[in-house]
Design a protein around this motif. Structure first.
Motif, PDB file in Angstrom:
ATOM      1  N   VAL A  23     -34.775 -27.202  34.979  1.00  0.00           N
ATOM      2  CA  VAL A  23     -34.806 -26.850  33.567  1.00  0.00           C
ATOM      3  C   VAL A  23     -33.473 -27.287  32.984  1.00  0.00           C
ATOM      4  O   VAL A  23     -32.423 -27.053  33.570  1.00  0.00           O
ATOM      5  N   ALA A  24     -33.533 -27.941  31.846  1.00  0.00           N
ATOM      6  CA  ALA A  24     -32.314 -28.400  31.212  1.00  0.00           C
ATOM      7  C   ALA A  24     -32.456 -28.283  29.704  1.00  0.00           C
ATOM      8  O   ALA A  24     -33.540 -28.477  29.165  1.00  0.00           O
ATOM      9  N   SER A  25     -31.348 -27.957  29.052  1.00  0.00           N
ATOM     10  CA  SER A  25     -31.361 -27.915  27.596  1.00  0.00           C
ATOM     11  C   SER A  25     -30.509 -29.063  27.093  1.00  0.00           C
ATOM     12  O   SER A  25     -29.748 -29.653  27.834  1.00  0.00           O
ATOM     13  N   GLY A  67     -28.366 -26.166  32.330  1.00  0.00           N
ATOM     14  CA  GLY A  67     -29.487 -26.625  33.144  1.00  0.00           C
ATOM     15  C   GLY A  67     -29.327 -26.178  34.576  1.00  0.00           C
ATOM     16  O   GLY A  67     -28.306 -25.626  34.959  1.00  0.00           O
ATOM     17  N   GLY A  68     -30.366 -26.422  35.362  1.00  0.00           N
ATOM     18  CA  GLY A  68     -30.290 -26.066  36.763  1.00  0.00           C
ATOM     19  C   GLY A  68     -31.634 -26.058  37.427  1.00  0.00           C
ATOM     20  O   GLY A  68     -32.655 -26.432  36.834  1.00  0.00           O
ATOM     21  N   VAL A  69     -31.620 -25.626  38.659  1.00  0.00           N
ATOM     22  CA  VAL A  69     -32.831 -25.576  39.475  1.00  0.00           C
ATOM     23  C   VAL A  69     -32.669 -24.486  40.536  1.00  0.00           C
ATOM     24  O   VAL A  69     -31.560 -24.182  40.964  1.00  0.00           O
ATOM     25  N   SER A  87     -26.592 -24.934  39.233  1.00  0.00           N
ATOM     26  CA  SER A  87     -26.513 -24.877  37.776  1.00  0.00           C
ATOM     27  C   SER A  87     -25.591 -25.978  37.267  1.00  0.00           C
ATOM     28  O   SER A  87     -24.631 -26.364  37.930  1.00  0.00           O
ATOM     29  N   VAL A  88     -25.934 -26.480  36.088  1.00  0.00           N
ATOM     30  CA  VAL A  88     -25.095 -27.438  35.376  1.00  0.00           C
ATOM     31  C   VAL A  88     -24.419 -26.628  34.284  1.00  0.00           C
ATOM     32  O   VAL A  88     -25.092 -25.999  33.459  1.00  0.00           O
ATOM     33  N   GLN A  89     -23.086 -26.636  34.298  1.00  0.00           N
ATOM     34  CA  GLN A  89     -22.311 -25.842  33.356  1.00  0.00           C
ATOM     35  C   GLN A  89     -21.449 -26.774  32.509  1.00  0.00           C
ATOM     36  O   GLN A  89     -20.640 -27.523  33.040  1.00  0.00           O
TER      37      GLN A  89
END
Length: 191
Positions: A36-38, A77-79, A64-66
């Motif tokens: 999921v990513a914004s 975003g992340g998984v 997570s993508v921070q």
């Protein structure tokens, strides 16, 4: 994965991300990851590609993508999280000594935490019940810019190695360049 194979796969990913920026549809390899990513479409799609592929070389239970926004890191975003849609948008203060994230940003290099018990935040808040024992933080760099970081989690302590850290840096570098390019493209479109 051998060094030559890794370089070849990273070059393929770089090409796929370039295709995304040109509006060409690209699919991530199927690995069962629900990323999921914004954010703008190309950046979100680049995240999906990179996180999906990185998981093959640097296993994680969650990632997570921070994004760095001022003095905070915001999850974009992340998984691997049970309710990722709930945590997208959550943020962490860089100067919070209860978490290792600030160290990654300030030092501009990866940080491997073999047992998260030393950080109080892994026993509270968003992390309660997640079972994270090993953690690998990797900066998202593009040239001289620090754009944020990746946080890779494993339920097993002492999981991550120096080799995992090296490989994760390669993928993070690719994602950092994609994010910077996406920002440039967005700024050009709004100008």
């Amino acid at each position: 994965m051998a060094e030559d194979e890794l370089r070849e796969r990273l070059a393929e990913l770089e090409q796929q991300i370039a295709d995304l920026h040109r509006g060409v549809s690209v699919a991530a390899r199927a690995d069962g990851a629900n990323v999921v990513a914004s954010g703008p479409g190309t950046i979100a799609d680049a995240m999906k590609l990179v996180l999906s592929e990185m998981r093959r070389e640097v296993p994680y239970d969650s990632c997570s993508v921070q994004e760095l926004r001022g003095s905070r890191l915001v999850i974009v975003g992340g998984v691997g999280f049970a309710h990722l849609d709930v945590i997208v948008g959550e943020s962490f203060e860089l100067d919070n000594i209860d978490i290792p994230n600030g160290e990654v940003i300030y030092r501009r290099r990866p940080l491997l935490v073999s047992d998260t018990e030393q950080y109080r935040a892994f026993r509270r808040g968003l992390h309660v019940g997640s079972g994270i024992r090993s953690w690998l933080g990797v900066p998202l760099l593009a040239g001289d810019s620090v754009l944020g970081m990746l946080a890779l989690d494993k339920a097993e302590s002492d999981f991550y190695s120096q080799e995992h850290m090296r490989q994760a840096m390669e993928y993070a570098s690719l994602l950092g360049r994609a994010m910077l390019r996406g920002r440039s493209d967005d700024a050009a479109q709004t100008a």
